[in-house]
Design a protein around this motif. Structure first.
Motif, short mmCIF file in Angstrom:
data_model
loop_
_atom_site.label_atom_id
_atom_site.label_comp_id
_atom_site.label_asym_id
_atom_site.label_seq_id
_atom_site.Cartn_x
_atom_site.Cartn_y
_atom_site.Cartn_z
N GLU A 38 43.74 41.78 51.46
CA GLU A 38 43.07 40.75 51.36
C GLU A 38 41.45 40.89 51.69
O GLU A 38 40.75 40.56 51.08
N ILE A 39 41.33 41.87 52.91
CA ILE A 39 39.86 42.20 52.98
C ILE A 39 39.29 43.03 51.71
O ILE A 39 38.13 42.99 51.44
N CYS A 40 40.44 43.80 51.34
CA CYS A 40 39.80 44.90 50.38
C CYS A 40 39.47 43.98 48.91
O CYS A 40 38.40 44.10 48.46
N LEU A 41 40.24 42.90 48.56
CA LEU A 41 39.94 41.92 47.63
C LEU A 41 38.53 41.39 47.80
O LEU A 41 37.75 41.17 47.05
N LYS A 42 38.41 40.81 49.03
CA LYS A 42 37.17 40.17 49.40
C LYS A 42 36.03 41.03 49.38
O LYS A 42 34.77 40.64 48.75
N ALA A 43 35.89 42.32 49.73
CA ALA A 43 35.02 43.25 49.47
C ALA A 43 34.68 43.32 47.94
O ALA A 43 33.47 43.41 47.81
N LEU A 44 35.65 43.62 47.43
CA LEU A 44 35.51 43.70 46.03
C LEU A 44 34.70 42.77 45.20
O LEU A 44 33.90 43.06 44.20
N THR A 45 35.05 41.41 45.63
CA THR A 45 34.28 40.39 45.08
C THR A 45 32.92 40.28 45.31
O THR A 45 31.94 39.68 44.53
N THR A 46 32.40 41.23 46.35
CA THR A 46 31.12 41.22 46.48
C THR A 46 30.17 42.28 45.79
O THR A 46 28.91 42.12 45.91
#
Length: 160
Positions: free
Chosen positions: A103-111
């Motif tokens: 979840e946190i990796c996907l969130k970071a990728l979106t930024t």
């Protein structure tokens, strides 16, 4: 008298030079991840000890699970290019982390900017330390999450 004036002039010059060096962070501050990204190749070739120190510090910091910090470290993938040693370190760091913290990796990728997203995803498509199935699962399991739609399409669209 002339010697005193020259000595004072030299002293003033040296003190202002030292102040400039300190202000630029060259000697007083340890380089950080942003410095590493801006000077990746030159730092690697000129001071590998410092290069790895900065990289290991960044790796430790992602454990804090701060999205902005993780995104900043993810951007390194763009600068790695053909450096096998750093590429392996990067894979060893992020592959297991992304599986256990998807979840946190996907969130970071979106930024990230598109070029950084693409570079990071290219590396994730060819894992060295985990199975490709495990990486694919991160993206497959989030296909219906609109927040990650662009990232997931990018991951699967460019897969060959």
């Amino acid at each position: 008298m002339k010697c005193i004036i020259i000595a004072i002039t030299m002293l003033v010059f040296l003190s202002s030079t030292c102040s400039l060096v300190a202000a630029n962070g060259t000697h007083d501050q340890k380089p950080d991840i942003e410095y590493l990204k801006n000077n990746f190749d030159s730092l690697y070739t000129s001071d590998t000890v410092l290069f790895w120190e900065v990289l290991h510090d960044a790796a430790e910091q992602i454990k804090r699970k701060d999205v902005k910090l993780i995104a900043s470290v993810m951007e390194i993938s763009f600068f790695v290019k053909g450096n096998a040693e750093v590429s392996e370190f990067f894979s060893e760091l992020f592959e297991p982390f992304c599986i256990s913290n998807s979840e946190i990796c996907l969130k970071a990728l979106t930024t990230l900017k598109a070029q950084y997203q693409s570079s990071f995803l290219d590396r994730m498509r060819q894992p060295l330390f985990v199975s490709k199935t495990e990486i694919d699962k991160i993206f497959s399991n989030n296909r219906h999450n609109e927040s990650y739609n662009k990232i997931i399409k990018l991951y699967f669209k460019e897969e060959k």
